[in-house]
Design a protein around this motif. Sequence first.
Motif, PDB file in Angstrom:
ATOM      1  N   TYR A 249       0.818  -1.201   0.000  1.00  0.00           N
ATOM      2  CA  TYR A 249       0.000   0.000   0.000  1.00  0.00           C
ATOM      3  C   TYR A 249       0.858   1.261   0.000  1.00  0.00           C
ATOM      4  O   TYR A 249       2.009   1.255   0.436  1.00  0.00           O
ATOM      5  CB  TYR A 249      -0.877   0.034   1.260  1.00  0.00           C
ATOM      6  N   GLY A 250       0.258   2.361  -0.436  1.00  0.00           N
ATOM      7  CA  GLY A 250       0.910   3.648  -0.323  1.00  0.00           C
ATOM      8  C   GLY A 250       0.092   4.741  -0.980  1.00  0.00           C
ATOM      9  O   GLY A 250      -0.852   4.465  -1.732  1.00  0.00           O
ATOM     10  N   PRO A 251       0.455   6.003  -0.748  1.00  0.00           N
ATOM     11  CA  PRO A 251      -0.258   7.121  -1.360  1.00  0.00           C
ATOM     12  C   PRO A 251       0.275   7.483  -2.739  1.00  0.00           C
ATOM     13  O   PRO A 251      -0.253   8.395  -3.392  1.00  0.00           O
ATOM     14  CB  PRO A 251      -0.007   8.262  -0.363  1.00  0.00           C
ATOM     15  N   ASN A 252       1.297   6.771  -3.220  1.00  0.00           N
ATOM     16  CA  ASN A 252       1.917   7.099  -4.494  1.00  0.00           C
ATOM     17  C   ASN A 252       1.041   6.675  -5.668  1.00  0.00           C
ATOM     18  O   ASN A 252       0.334   5.668  -5.599  1.00  0.00           O
ATOM     19  CB  ASN A 252       3.281   6.419  -4.607  1.00  0.00           C
TER      20      ASN A 252
ATOM     21  N   GLU B 298      -4.997  10.621   3.873  1.00  0.00           N
ATOM     22  CA  GLU B 298      -5.345  10.643   5.291  1.00  0.00           C
ATOM     23  C   GLU B 298      -5.228   9.253   5.912  1.00  0.00           C
ATOM     24  O   GLU B 298      -4.889   9.114   7.091  1.00  0.00           O
ATOM     25  CB  GLU B 298      -6.749  11.213   5.506  1.00  0.00           C
ATOM     26  N   VAL B 299      -5.482   8.208   5.126  1.00  0.00           N
ATOM     27  CA  VAL B 299      -5.324   6.844   5.625  1.00  0.00           C
ATOM     28  C   VAL B 299      -3.852   6.530   5.828  1.00  0.00           C
ATOM     29  O   VAL B 299      -3.447   5.956   6.850  1.00  0.00           O
ATOM     30  CB  VAL B 299      -5.971   5.839   4.647  1.00  0.00           C
ATOM     31  N   TYR B 300      -3.036   6.925   4.860  1.00  0.00           N
ATOM     32  CA  TYR B 300      -1.586   6.720   4.989  1.00  0.00           C
ATOM     33  C   TYR B 300      -1.047   7.435   6.220  1.00  0.00           C
ATOM     34  O   TYR B 300      -0.282   6.862   7.007  1.00  0.00           O
ATOM     35  CB  TYR B 300      -0.895   7.238   3.731  1.00  0.00           C
ATOM     36  N   LYS B 301      -1.440   8.682   6.413  1.00  0.00           N
ATOM     37  CA  LYS B 301      -0.972   9.453   7.568  1.00  0.00           C
ATOM     38  C   LYS B 301      -1.411   8.789   8.873  1.00  0.00           C
ATOM     39  O   LYS B 301      -0.621   8.673   9.826  1.00  0.00           O
ATOM     40  CB  LYS B 301      -1.486  10.880   7.492  1.00  0.00           C
TER      41      LYS B 301
END
Length: 295
Positions: free
Chosen positions: A165-168, A234-237
């Motif tokens: 997973y990631g925000p990238n 926001e989930v990643y953070k």
Amino acid sequence: MIVVTAPTGNIGRRLVQDLLDTDASVRVVVRNPARLAPGVAERVEIVHGSHSDPAVVAEAFAGADAVFWLVAADRRADDVDAAYSGFTRPVLEAFTAQSVGRVVGISALGRGTPVAGHAGHVTATLAMDDLIADTGVPYRALAMPSFMDNTLWQAGPIAAEGVFYGPNLPNLPAPMVATRDIAAVAARLLRDDTWTGFDEVPVLGPQDLTYDEMAAIISDVLSRPVRYQQIPGEVYKANMTRVGYSEPMAQALLDMALAKNDGLDNGVARTAQNSTPTTFRQWCSDVLKPAVDSL
């Protein structure tokens, strides 16, 4: 004498071994010598403590031909500038007071790009580079993209769920580099006494890959399906704060990821001089697969 800070991390551990393999004289700054790689303590000089401590670096830098500088940012720091410039500022005087010959530091790509001013950890790292360069000590900042080795953080979900997973963005090609290749570049520069002044040295790895392409390579190496899942910022953070990051440091990680989505790592053309040999496929075979298979 070559001084290595952070000698127990992924880069520092390999760097110490690379230097010892060439019979270099090595001194390390380390809080806990028991964390050094097996057989290293007997072959190096050890200075106990943190390289943010002026007394520690005064001892460590005495008579140093070269220093390897790496700040492993405190995930619990009050803000990202404190984690980098705040860590470094108290010891800046030692670079010149101890007549250090040259410094090689771990930095990041992005200087001069439109997003470099709001890229979290990268912005803070570039500010730290400026502090070191302003002392006048010869300095080479190794400008890196994302590390292949960061994928190890997700060995668990890769093994259990077949996903990372990631925000990238999943489809943005970008460079990435193996920490073992970073160590090799650092070792070469630390041993080379011919350079002066300040410059950045991009270290790009051999190819640009998207996260979807990374997933395909991981799937092939592991012989099981693996996919990449982009998650909201926001989930990643929230995930980062859950594993111990302070809110400002988690936000800095997110800001860095979003800046990479906007091309932070894509401003330097790959050349024979800034490419390194380890492919993502080779790294997955050598490092990721054993880690996943052990779970």
